[in-house]
Scaffold this motif. Structure first.
Motif, short mmCIF file in Angstrom:
data_model
loop_
_atom_site.label_atom_id
_atom_site.label_comp_id
_atom_site.label_asym_id
_atom_site.label_seq_id
_atom_site.Cartn_x
_atom_site.Cartn_y
_atom_site.Cartn_z
N GLU A 47 0.83 -1.21 0.00
CA GLU A 47 0.00 0.00 0.00
C GLU A 47 0.87 1.26 0.00
OE1 GLU A 47 -3.40 2.11 2.80
OE2 GLU A 47 -2.78 0.06 3.21
N HIS A 48 1.92 1.24 0.78
CA HIS A 48 2.84 2.38 0.83
C HIS A 48 3.53 2.59 -0.53
CE1 HIS A 48 5.63 5.30 2.42
NE2 HIS A 48 6.64 4.57 1.98
N ALA A 49 3.94 1.50 -1.15
CA ALA A 49 4.60 1.61 -2.46
C ALA A 49 3.64 2.18 -3.50
CB ALA A 49 5.12 0.24 -2.90
N ARG A 50 2.39 1.79 -3.44
CA ARG A 50 1.39 2.31 -4.38
C ARG A 50 1.15 3.81 -4.13
NH1 ARG A 50 -0.70 3.58 -8.76
NH2 ARG A 50 -2.95 3.60 -8.91
N ALA A 51 1.06 4.19 -2.85
CA ALA A 51 0.84 5.60 -2.51
C ALA A 51 2.03 6.46 -2.95
CB ALA A 51 0.60 5.75 -1.02
N GLU A 62 -2.02 -7.47 -7.89
CA GLU A 62 -1.37 -8.78 -8.03
C GLU A 62 -0.57 -9.14 -6.77
OE1 GLU A 62 1.96 -10.85 -10.88
OE2 GLU A 62 0.65 -9.33 -11.75
N ALA A 63 0.18 -8.17 -6.24
CA ALA A 63 0.97 -8.42 -5.03
C ALA A 63 0.07 -8.70 -3.83
CB ALA A 63 1.88 -7.23 -4.76
N GLN A 64 -1.04 -7.98 -3.74
CA GLN A 64 -1.98 -8.22 -2.65
C GLN A 64 -2.57 -9.62 -2.75
OE1 GLN A 64 -4.77 -5.01 -3.09
NE2 GLN A 64 -3.66 -3.70 -1.64
N GLN A 65 -2.92 -10.03 -3.96
CA GLN A 65 -3.50 -11.36 -4.14
C GLN A 65 -2.50 -12.45 -3.77
OE1 GLN A 65 -6.80 -11.91 -4.91
NE2 GLN A 65 -6.22 -13.93 -4.21
N GLN A 66 -1.23 -12.26 -4.14
CA GLN A 66 -0.21 -13.24 -3.80
C GLN A 66 -0.04 -13.34 -2.28
OE1 GLN A 66 3.28 -12.05 -5.95
NE2 GLN A 66 2.55 -12.89 -7.88
N ALA A 67 -0.04 -12.21 -1.59
CA ALA A 67 0.09 -12.21 -0.14
C ALA A 67 -1.10 -12.90 0.52
CB ALA A 67 0.24 -10.78 0.38
N LEU A 68 -2.29 -12.61 0.03
CA LEU A 68 -3.48 -13.24 0.59
C LEU A 68 -3.53 -14.74 0.28
CD1 LEU A 68 -6.09 -10.44 -0.11
CD2 LEU A 68 -5.02 -11.04 2.07
N ASN A 69 -3.05 -15.13 -0.88
CA ASN A 69 -2.98 -16.55 -1.21
C ASN A 69 -2.05 -17.29 -0.26
OD1 ASN A 69 -4.76 -16.25 -3.32
ND2 ASN A 69 -3.21 -16.31 -4.91
N ARG A 70 -0.94 -16.65 0.10
CA ARG A 70 -0.02 -17.26 1.07
C ARG A 70 -0.70 -17.45 2.40
NH1 ARG A 70 4.18 -13.33 1.02
NH2 ARG A 70 3.87 -13.35 3.24
N LEU A 71 -1.48 -16.46 2.81
CA LEU A 71 -2.16 -16.51 4.10
C LEU A 71 -3.22 -17.60 4.13
CD1 LEU A 71 -2.46 -15.22 6.91
CD2 LEU A 71 -4.14 -13.69 5.91
N THR A 72 -3.98 -17.71 3.05
CA THR A 72 -5.08 -18.68 3.02
C THR A 72 -4.64 -20.06 2.54
OG1 THR A 72 -5.70 -18.02 0.78
CG2 THR A 72 -6.79 -16.88 2.61
N GLY A 73 -3.45 -20.14 1.99
CA GLY A 73 -2.97 -21.42 1.49
C GLY A 73 -3.55 -21.79 0.14
N SER A 74 -4.12 -20.81 -0.55
CA SER A 74 -4.67 -21.06 -1.88
C SER A 74 -3.55 -21.37 -2.86
CB SER A 74 -5.43 -19.84 -2.38
OG SER A 74 -6.49 -19.54 -1.51
N PRO A 75 -3.83 -22.18 -3.85
CA PRO A 75 -2.79 -22.47 -4.85
C PRO A 75 -2.43 -21.20 -5.61
CG PRO A 75 -4.87 -23.50 -5.46
CD PRO A 75 -5.06 -22.87 -4.12
N ARG A 76 -1.19 -21.13 -5.99
CA ARG A 76 -0.70 -19.96 -6.70
C ARG A 76 -1.10 -20.04 -8.16
NH1 ARG A 76 5.46 -19.60 -4.55
NH2 ARG A 76 4.96 -19.37 -2.37
N ARG A 77 -1.50 -18.89 -8.68
CA ARG A 77 -1.74 -18.79 -10.12
C ARG A 77 -0.43 -18.38 -10.75
NH1 ARG A 77 -6.53 -14.65 -10.50
NH2 ARG A 77 -4.68 -13.42 -10.13
N PRO A 78 -0.14 -18.85 -11.95
CA PRO A 78 1.09 -18.42 -12.60
C PRO A 78 1.04 -16.92 -12.85
CG PRO A 78 -0.22 -19.80 -14.06
CD PRO A 78 -0.90 -19.78 -12.73
#
Length: 87
Positions: A47-51, A62-78
């Protein structure tokens, strides 16, 4: 463990120590990757980098989705390259 087994297995002790250390490091990395506080810090940094204008809105999402996927254990999309997004 018998005396003979202990003596014959002694040369392998450093290898066992390295394997145990590797396993310990792997466990700590997994804990850090899935730690909610760590993911929150990463989301705040994004968020800071975007601001600050360092990343685009697409990169932020995309970065937020990757971080949330790590938290939830969702499979990574390429990850899609910029060229692929335009198609």
């Amino acid at each position: 463990m018998g005396l003979v087994t202990g003596i014959l297995g002694l040369p392998l002790a450093p290898v066992r120590g390295v394997l145990a250390l590797g396993e310990l490091i792997r466990q700590r990395v997994e804990e850090e990757l899935h730690d909610p506080a760590s993911v929150r810090r990463e989301l705040e940094a994004i968020e800071h980098a975007r601001a600050a204008g360092e990343i685009s809105a697409e990169d932020e999402a995309e970065a937020q989705q990757q971080a949330l996927n790590r938290l939830t254990g969702s499979p990574r999309r390429p990850a899609r390259r910029r060229d692929d997004r335009k198609r």
